[in-house]
Design an enzyme around this catalytic site. Structure first.
Site, PDB file in Angstrom:
ATOM      1  N   HIS A 109     -60.691 -16.201 -74.335  1.00 30.48           N
ATOM      2  CA  HIS A 109     -60.649 -16.286 -72.873  1.00 30.48           C
ATOM      3  C   HIS A 109     -61.895 -17.055 -72.440  1.00 30.48           C
ATOM      4  CE1 HIS A 109     -60.047 -15.405 -68.725  1.00 30.48           C
ATOM      5  NE2 HIS A 109     -60.849 -14.368 -68.636  1.00 30.48           N
ATOM      6  N   SER A 164     -25.687  -9.346 -59.478  1.00 22.74           N
ATOM      7  CA  SER A 164     -24.531  -9.341 -58.575  1.00 22.74           C
ATOM      8  C   SER A 164     -24.733 -10.281 -57.394  1.00 22.74           C
ATOM      9  CB  SER A 164     -24.294  -7.925 -58.046  1.00 22.74           C
ATOM     10  OG  SER A 164     -25.347  -7.550 -57.166  1.00 22.74           O
TER      11      SER A 164
END
Length: 332
Positions: free
Chosen positions: A109, A253
């Site tokens: 990092h 959906s």
């Protein structure tokens, strides 16, 4: 312009052959890097302080364990697998005095280098290999023959071979099998912090709690609120991870699609994006780093209070009870 992606064919493990890779620390990332490199046929040692509880764990994994100072002296490549807030102290006392010209200092990092909590000597290579996964996943993906994607960056190239070393390390831990992108310490640090704060950790947890509070405040049972706002999030994130946002949309959906397209942008609107830009500016200016470094010094009063307040949120109590009922979770 699309970033170049490096894969196994671009990396050569021979850049690590005959060298000693010293992993300082044996937490999630340190363990994954050390074991993956060992399994790749690379000579690995682990540096830990005398009373570290990780010493037994590392030795049981078949790794040689030394004091941090000695491991630094022995290593040709020294990987600082340490928390951002602890790294400067350990580096100053045990690593820096034992570095020699020609070694390679490696990070997972960019925080310490970008915000200059560590300023390495000029006659060493300074590189980064940052898997874009948590440590356990880096190990799991390696063992599964897949590998976790990652980033590489070069801060100092004293040897003129820093990139070859970074790619070789990335290959040794499995990242080039999935694909590696070259970046800079600044870009990795700023985007990583922003992602954590605005979306992955801060944004997501705040959105979950806000949804939970809204439903409970409207009179719905907290158990239903937990399921709808937290439990089912994993299913959607898994779909996004596998197929992207559009791919997820194809699998839900029409009701969910219409709600996502028409209501979602009203919840996460330009006001939220404005606050995100403000958060990014604090990261880029160094304000966040200064506040973090200051708060990590004892007694960490505000930090401790924020953690305590978060743990007291009602969703934690409801969630603990519901998760305890899901016996199937322990079997997966």
């Amino acid at each position: 312009m699309a970033a170049r992606i490096y894969t196994d064919k671009h990396a050569d493990l021979r850049w690590l052959k005959g060298k000693t890779c010293a992993v300082i620390g044996f937490g999630a990332q340190g363990r994954a890097h050390a074991l993956n490199l060992k399994d790749s046929g690379i000579n690995v040692i682990v540096g830990l302080y005398q009373r570290s509880k990780s010493r037994v764990r590392a030795r049981r994994s078949g790794l040689e364990v030394l004091d941090t100072a000695r491991a630094t002296q022995r290593g040709d490549i020294v990987f600082l697998a340490l928390p951002d807030n602890e790294m400067p102290r350990i580096y100053a006392k045990q690593v820096a005095p034992n570095l020699r010209s020609g070694q390679t200092l490696l990070f997972a990092h960019g925080f310490a280098i970008h915000y200059r909590t560590i300023v390495p000597r000029r006659d060493v290579d300074v590189i980064m290999v940052a898997p874009k996964s948590l440590g356990p996943m880096v190990r799991r993906e390696f063992l599964g023959g897949r590998g976790a994607p990652g980033l590489i960056a070069i801060h100092q190239n004293h040897s003129r071979h820093a990139k070859q070393t970074a790619l070789a390390w990335a290959k040794g831990i499995g990242c080039t099998h999935a694909g590696v992108i070259e970046t800079t310490f600044r870009e990795e640090t700023e985007t990583d912090l922003f992602g954590e704060q605005a979306v992955l950790c801060g944004g997501t947890s705040a959105l979950i709690r806000a949804g939970f509070d809204t439903l409970v405040g409207a009179g719905y049972p907290p158990e239903l609120a937990y399921f709808e706002c937290l439990h089912e999030l994993k299913f959607i994130v898994d779909l996004i991870h596998e197929a992207g946002i559009s791919g997820m949309r194809k699998l839900i959906s029409d009701t969910a699609k219409w709600g996502e397209l028409t209501v979602g942008p009203k919840i996460i609107n330009r006001t939220v994006q404005k606050r995100m830009k403000s958060a990014l500016q604090k990261i880029r200016s160094g304000q966040f780093a200064r506040e973090f470094i200051r708060e990590m010094k004892p007694p960490r009063t505000r930090y401790a209070q924020l953690l305590l307040d978060a743990e007291k949120h009602p969703i934690e109590k409801v969630g603990a009870r519901l998760r305890g009922m899901m016996a199937w979770r322990a079997k997966t």
